[in-house]
Design an enzyme around this catalytic site. Structure first.
Site, short mmCIF file in Angstrom:
data_model
loop_
_atom_site.label_atom_id
_atom_site.label_comp_id
_atom_site.label_asym_id
_atom_site.label_seq_id
_atom_site.Cartn_x
_atom_site.Cartn_y
_atom_site.Cartn_z
N GLU A 1 34.76 46.88 31.63
CA GLU A 1 34.87 45.63 30.88
C GLU A 1 36.26 45.05 31.12
O GLU A 1 37.23 45.80 31.19
CB GLU A 1 34.70 45.84 29.37
CG GLU A 1 33.27 46.08 28.92
CD GLU A 1 32.95 47.55 28.85
OE1 GLU A 1 33.89 48.38 28.90
OE2 GLU A 1 31.75 47.89 28.73
N TYR B 1 39.23 43.20 40.96
CA TYR B 1 37.91 43.84 40.95
C TYR B 1 36.93 43.11 41.88
O TYR B 1 36.15 43.75 42.59
CB TYR B 1 37.36 43.89 39.52
CG TYR B 1 38.23 44.67 38.56
CD1 TYR B 1 38.81 45.88 38.92
CD2 TYR B 1 38.48 44.20 37.26
CE1 TYR B 1 39.62 46.59 38.05
CE2 TYR B 1 39.29 44.91 36.38
CZ TYR B 1 39.86 46.10 36.78
OH TYR B 1 40.67 46.81 35.91
#
Ligand SMILES: CC(C)(COP(=O)(O)OP(=O)(O)OC[C@H]1O[C@@H](n2cnc3c(N)ncnc32)[C@H](O)[C@@H]1OP(=O)(O)O)[C@@H](O)C(=O)NCCC(=O)NCCS
Length: 174
Positions: free
Chosen positions: A110, A122
């Site tokens: 998250e 990411y």
């Protein structure tokens, strides 16, 4: 920009917790307390934490929980004085290698919707947005994006990992 001294990545130990807490404090609005890391290191068999060190000490840390075949990144941070030098990428590569060794088929995490720096990292590492958790962060009610990789052993992620290994070597972070 490459770092000038050797970066060494290894398991997080109890002796590293003070340095890790300092990076947490500088990185997050609700840092974990010491006992949370101590619990993770001593009592949680699903937990695998790593630190990255330069000559003067710990500069980054991150951890995963192995949930069935999914490696969930629980926390991840680089000391502000050492950001934008490829250390985050290098440590994420290490966590992906640990996840693969442990039999995970993908990684997930998250991230705050406002945290564009981490999302860029990411994304470039193969993670895609796969969900949104509304008001996930209790300190300010911010939403979290859920980001997940494709199959770690599949061609897309293997290409990402090979490229990251090559980049780390070029930057002297091999
Ligand atoms: C996110 C974080 C871990 C990145 O660490 P880092 O060591 O600076 O990252 P790297 O130098 O390896 O950079 C990797 C990529 O991330 C992205 N990135 C990192 N910092 C960025 C910034 N300030 N702005 C935009 N993109 C950024 C870039 O795409 C970068 O690749 P590039 O240098 O080739 O452009 C670091 O900023 C951090 O610790 N932030 C606070 C804690 C945090 O947000 N943790 C993640 C919680 S989910």
């Amino acid at each position: 920009m490459a770092v000038s001294a050797a970066l060494v990545i290894g398991p997080m130990r109890m002796a590293d917790v003070a340095a890790v807490l300092e990076i947490e404090r500088l990185s997050f609005s609700s840092p974990w307390p010491a006992f949370a890391f101590e619990q993770e290191l001593t009592a949680n068999r699903l937990a695998h934490y790593r630190v990255a060190r330069l000559a003067d000490g710990v500069v980054a840390f991150g951890g995963i929980w192995l949930m069935v075949d999914e490696a969930h990144i629980t926390t991840f941070g680089v000391h502000p004085d050492h950001r934008r030098q490829g250390i985050g990428r290098r440590l994420l590569l290490q966590l992906a290698e640990v996840a693969l060794e442990l039999g995970s088929s993908r990684m997930t995490l998250e991230v705050r919707v406002s945290n564009e720096a981490a999302q860029r990292l990411y994304h470039s590492f193969g993670f895609n947005i796969t969900g949104r958790r509304v008001a996930y962060y209790s300190d300010d009610g911010e939403d979290a994006l859920v980001m997940t990789t494709p199959d770690l052993a599949g061609p897309a992620m293997q290409a990402v990992l090979a490229a990251e290994q090559a980049r780390a070597s070029e930057n002297g972070l091999g």
